[in-house]
Write a protein that holds these residues in place. Sequence first.
Motif, PDB file in Angstrom:
ATOM      1  N   LEU A 120       5.349   8.005   6.066  1.00  0.00           N
ATOM      2  CA  LEU A 120       5.445   6.642   4.836  1.00  0.00           C
ATOM      3  C   LEU A 120       5.077   8.342   3.670  1.00  0.00           C
ATOM      4  CD1 LEU A 120       3.580   4.466   6.566  1.00  0.00           C
ATOM      5  CD2 LEU A 120       6.459   4.972   5.707  1.00  0.00           C
ATOM      6  N   ASN A 121       4.233   9.285   4.108  1.00  0.00           N
ATOM      7  CA  ASN A 121       3.592  10.824   2.914  1.00  0.00           C
ATOM      8  C   ASN A 121       3.174  10.198   1.672  1.00  0.00           C
ATOM      9  OD1 ASN A 121       5.296  12.720   3.621  1.00  0.00           O
ATOM     10  ND2 ASN A 121       7.478  11.629   3.316  1.00  0.00           N
ATOM     11  N   PHE A 122       1.934   9.303   2.383  1.00  0.00           N
ATOM     12  CA  PHE A 122       0.692   8.413   1.284  1.00  0.00           C
ATOM     13  C   PHE A 122       0.396   9.408   0.379  1.00  0.00           C
ATOM     14  CE2 PHE A 122       1.837   4.555   4.018  1.00  0.00           C
ATOM     15  CZ  PHE A 122       2.689   3.350   2.184  1.00  0.00           C
ATOM     16  N   GLN A 123      -0.251   9.139  -0.569  1.00  0.00           N
ATOM     17  CA  GLN A 123      -1.470   9.634  -1.128  1.00  0.00           C
ATOM     18  C   GLN A 123      -2.720  10.579  -0.137  1.00  0.00           C
ATOM     19  OE1 GLN A 123      -1.461   9.813  -5.428  1.00  0.00           O
ATOM     20  NE2 GLN A 123       0.756  10.829  -5.280  1.00  0.00           N
ATOM     21  N   ALA A 124      -3.480  10.837  -0.442  1.00  0.00           N
ATOM     22  CA  ALA A 124      -5.172  10.222   0.411  1.00  0.00           C
ATOM     23  C   ALA A 124      -5.773   9.797   0.241  1.00  0.00           C
ATOM     24  CB  ALA A 124      -5.426  12.056   0.221  1.00  0.00           C
ATOM     25  N   HIS A 125      -6.239   9.546  -0.932  1.00  0.00           N
ATOM     26  CA  HIS A 125      -6.269   8.280  -1.335  1.00  0.00           C
ATOM     27  C   HIS A 125      -6.051   6.745  -1.303  1.00  0.00           C
ATOM     28  CE1 HIS A 125      -4.123   8.736  -5.123  1.00  0.00           C
ATOM     29  NE2 HIS A 125      -4.538   8.030  -5.444  1.00  0.00           N
ATOM     30  N   HIS A 126      -4.436   6.899  -1.476  1.00  0.00           N
ATOM     31  CA  HIS A 126      -3.598   5.539  -0.731  1.00  0.00           C
ATOM     32  C   HIS A 126      -3.706   5.753   0.588  1.00  0.00           C
ATOM     33  CE1 HIS A 126      -0.174   6.038  -4.354  1.00  0.00           C
ATOM     34  NE2 HIS A 126      -1.712   5.247  -4.805  1.00  0.00           N
ATOM     35  N   LYS A 127      -4.316   6.042   1.670  1.00  0.00           N
ATOM     36  CA  LYS A 127      -4.315   5.563   3.104  1.00  0.00           C
ATOM     37  C   LYS A 127      -5.804   5.258   2.870  1.00  0.00           C
ATOM     38  CE  LYS A 127      -1.538   9.181   5.471  1.00  0.00           C
ATOM     39  NZ  LYS A 127      -1.927  10.588   5.849  1.00  0.00           N
ATOM     40  N   ARG A 128      -6.354   6.129   2.015  1.00  0.00           N
ATOM     41  CA  ARG A 128      -8.113   4.625   2.492  1.00  0.00           C
ATOM     42  C   ARG A 128      -8.002   3.865   1.542  1.00  0.00           C
ATOM     43  NH1 ARG A 128     -12.365   5.771   4.545  1.00  0.00           N
ATOM     44  NH2 ARG A 128     -14.844   5.819   3.667  1.00  0.00           N
ATOM     45  N   LEU A 129      -7.653   2.997   0.273  1.00  0.00           N
ATOM     46  CA  LEU A 129      -6.726   1.707   0.555  1.00  0.00           C
ATOM     47  C   LEU A 129      -6.434   0.796   1.799  1.00  0.00           C
ATOM     48  CD1 LEU A 129      -5.538   2.822  -3.422  1.00  0.00           C
ATOM     49  CD2 LEU A 129      -7.751   1.149  -3.052  1.00  0.00           C
ATOM     50  N   LEU A 130      -5.539   1.669   2.777  1.00  0.00           N
ATOM     51  CA  LEU A 130      -5.391   0.954   3.765  1.00  0.00           C
ATOM     52  C   LEU A 130      -6.581   0.483   4.370  1.00  0.00           C
ATOM     53  CD1 LEU A 130      -2.324   2.711   4.139  1.00  0.00           C
ATOM     54  CD2 LEU A 130      -1.883   0.062   3.595  1.00  0.00           C
ATOM     55  N   HIS A 131      -7.150   1.531   4.666  1.00  0.00           N
ATOM     56  CA  HIS A 131      -8.759   0.942   5.320  1.00  0.00           C
ATOM     57  C   HIS A 131      -8.717   0.020   4.478  1.00  0.00           C
ATOM     58  CE1 HIS A 131      -9.030   5.368   6.388  1.00  0.00           C
ATOM     59  NE2 HIS A 131      -7.900   5.035   7.469  1.00  0.00           N
ATOM     60  N   TYR A 132      -9.564   0.114   3.402  1.00  0.00           N
ATOM     61  CA  TYR A 132      -9.749  -1.082   2.634  1.00  0.00           C
ATOM     62  C   TYR A 132      -9.361  -2.538   3.021  1.00  0.00           C
ATOM     63  CZ  TYR A 132     -12.561   2.324   0.156  1.00  0.00           C
ATOM     64  OH  TYR A 132     -13.277   3.105  -0.549  1.00  0.00           O
ATOM     65  N   VAL A 133      -7.781  -2.647   3.096  1.00  0.00           N
ATOM     66  CA  VAL A 133      -7.146  -3.811   3.653  1.00  0.00           C
ATOM     67  C   VAL A 133      -7.539  -3.996   5.266  1.00  0.00           C
ATOM     68  CG1 VAL A 133      -4.555  -4.363   3.801  1.00  0.00           C
ATOM     69  CG2 VAL A 133      -4.893  -2.451   1.631  1.00  0.00           C
ATOM     70  N   CYS A 134      -7.659  -3.189   6.285  1.00  0.00           N
ATOM     71  CA  CYS A 134      -7.752  -3.142   7.469  1.00  0.00           C
ATOM     72  C   CYS A 134      -9.425  -4.267   7.353  1.00  0.00           C
ATOM     73  CB  CYS A 134      -7.820  -2.564   8.277  1.00  0.00           C
ATOM     74  SG  CYS A 134      -6.196  -1.452   8.310  1.00  0.00           S
ATOM     75  N   ALA A 135     -10.261  -3.509   6.318  1.00  0.00           N
ATOM     76  CA  ALA A 135     -11.600  -4.080   5.747  1.00  0.00           C
ATOM     77  C   ALA A 135     -11.593  -5.524   6.064  1.00  0.00           C
ATOM     78  CB  ALA A 135     -12.229  -3.687   5.746  1.00  0.00           C
ATOM     79  N   LEU A 136     -10.159  -6.483   4.847  1.00  0.00           N
ATOM     80  CA  LEU A 136     -10.370  -7.672   4.272  1.00  0.00           C
ATOM     81  C   LEU A 136      -9.809  -8.257   5.413  1.00  0.00           C
ATOM     82  CD1 LEU A 136      -9.338  -6.740   0.878  1.00  0.00           C
ATOM     83  CD2 LEU A 136     -10.906  -7.553   1.200  1.00  0.00           C
ATOM     84  N   ALA A 137      -9.381  -7.514   6.155  1.00  0.00           N
ATOM     85  CA  ALA A 137      -7.813  -8.473   7.478  1.00  0.00           C
ATOM     86  C   ALA A 137      -8.866  -8.541   8.386  1.00  0.00           C
ATOM     87  CB  ALA A 137      -6.819  -7.343   8.114  1.00  0.00           C
ATOM     88  N   VAL A 138     -10.228  -7.914   8.526  1.00  0.00           N
ATOM     89  CA  VAL A 138     -11.017  -8.216   9.507  1.00  0.00           C
ATOM     90  C   VAL A 138     -11.931  -8.548   9.114  1.00  0.00           C
ATOM     91  CG1 VAL A 138     -13.237  -7.523  11.027  1.00  0.00           C
ATOM     92  CG2 VAL A 138     -10.940  -5.872  10.140  1.00  0.00           C
ATOM     93  N   VAL A 139     -12.359  -9.569   7.852  1.00  0.00           N
ATOM     94  CA  VAL A 139     -13.786 -10.151   7.167  1.00  0.00           C
ATOM     95  C   VAL A 139     -12.820 -11.960   7.801  1.00  0.00           C
ATOM     96  CG1 VAL A 139     -14.425 -11.308   4.570  1.00  0.00           C
ATOM     97  CG2 VAL A 139     -14.098  -8.589   5.964  1.00  0.00           C
ATOM     98  N   GLY A 140     -10.734 -11.418   7.188  1.00  0.00           N
ATOM     99  CA  GLY A 140     -10.352 -12.577   6.766  1.00  0.00           C
ATOM    100  C   GLY A 140     -10.586 -13.566   8.386  1.00  0.00           C
ATOM    101  N   GLN A 141     -10.000 -12.813   9.301  1.00  0.00           N
ATOM    102  CA  GLN A 141      -9.668 -12.801  10.840  1.00  0.00           C
ATOM    103  C   GLN A 141     -10.727 -14.125  11.396  1.00  0.00           C
ATOM    104  OE1 GLN A 141      -8.849  -9.883  13.945  1.00  0.00           O
ATOM    105  NE2 GLN A 141      -7.224 -11.501  14.268  1.00  0.00           N
ATOM    106  N   VAL A 142     -11.834 -14.423  10.678  1.00  0.00           N
ATOM    107  CA  VAL A 142     -13.282 -14.184  11.837  1.00  0.00           C
ATOM    108  C   VAL A 142     -14.044 -14.944  10.851  1.00  0.00           C
ATOM    109  CG1 VAL A 142     -12.874 -12.602  13.528  1.00  0.00           C
ATOM    110  CG2 VAL A 142     -14.486 -12.152  11.108  1.00  0.00           C
ATOM    111  N   SER A 143     -13.922 -14.850   9.608  1.00  0.00           N
ATOM    112  CA  SER A 143     -14.937 -15.612   8.069  1.00  0.00           C
ATOM    113  C   SER A 143     -14.040 -16.901   7.948  1.00  0.00           C
ATOM    114  CB  SER A 143     -15.340 -14.516   7.003  1.00  0.00           C
ATOM    115  OG  SER A 143     -15.942 -14.007   8.044  1.00  0.00           O
ATOM    116  N   LEU A 144     -12.779 -16.792   7.523  1.00  0.00           N
ATOM    117  CA  LEU A 144     -12.123 -17.628   6.441  1.00  0.00           C
ATOM    118  C   LEU A 144     -11.585 -19.281   6.979  1.00  0.00           C
ATOM    119  CD1 LEU A 144     -10.122 -15.526   3.481  1.00  0.00           C
ATOM    120  CD2 LEU A 144     -12.126 -16.238   3.587  1.00  0.00           C
ATOM    121  N   ILE A 145     -11.264 -18.531   8.044  1.00  0.00           N
ATOM    122  CA  ILE A 145     -11.563 -20.146   9.476  1.00  0.00           C
ATOM    123  C   ILE A 145     -12.411 -20.905   9.305  1.00  0.00           C
ATOM    124  CG2 ILE A 145     -10.516 -19.189  11.045  1.00  0.00           C
ATOM    125  CD1 ILE A 145      -8.347 -21.102  11.087  1.00  0.00           C
TER     126      ILE A 145
END
Length: 252
Positions: free
Chosen positions: A37-62
């Motif tokens: 996919l040729n993401f830039q290095a700092h864009h991959k870090r943003l994807l890590h943040y999205v993974c972290a948001l998915a973790v929080v949302g899965q167990v906390s929002l419901i």
Amino acid sequence: VQVSDPSNKSIWRLLSWIALCEALFILTAMAAASDKLNFQAHHKRLLHYVCALAVVGQVSLIELTEYCGDVTVVYIFLMCNKLYALGFVMTRSRDSIEPCISRYWPGVAVLSVLVAPSSSWSMAGHMTYPYYDAALDRCLYLGGALVVIFMLDRVSREHKCEPMPGWASIGGLILYLLHPAIATFLIAGGQQNIVAIWFWATCICMALASAWTYARKTLCRPRSAQGRVIADKEDLEQKDALLNEDYNALSQ
């Protein structure tokens, strides 16, 4: 999922939400690890943040209490599963990630204050993994843990650290596994001070680890047919280097 009322069709809301967050986490993790996919290095870090948001949302929002008979088991299973997976994703792309939010580190200081745990005591089901009544409290609690994880990850990337001694690594593992039993024996022996209990438990585990490491190095070193201990490769190389220096000095 253990539900309080299996005939309740609203359980599908919970399962659908868990599946949605799971799909978001998996797809984002695959994108962060992909080289095509040729993401830039700092864009991959943003994807890590999205993974972290998915973790929080899965167990906390419901509200798990509306669907599950044992909230603690489901909460710990989902959270620990995703945190381990997030750690694997962050470690796998360790050499191809550049800083993103840490470029604006004063904002991280503000974020750390916002997600700091409350000083008001609330058991909330489990001491280590509390499931608070309000969704915002759950998000802040888990978000604070993730902020600490990302901060430590960034510091470890920017600053070189000497490897941990083997005895300290083994001692930490022993302390993690046996501290309840050791603390029980100390309390039964009359020790009531919590600081002293942790101090002596740590000393005991580190002493056991040091003894194990020393015994392993002493007893498990290779020996020759005559019973003499064979020196390590590095020792032999150092001795050869010193002999070569002495030979060259005598030759001159």
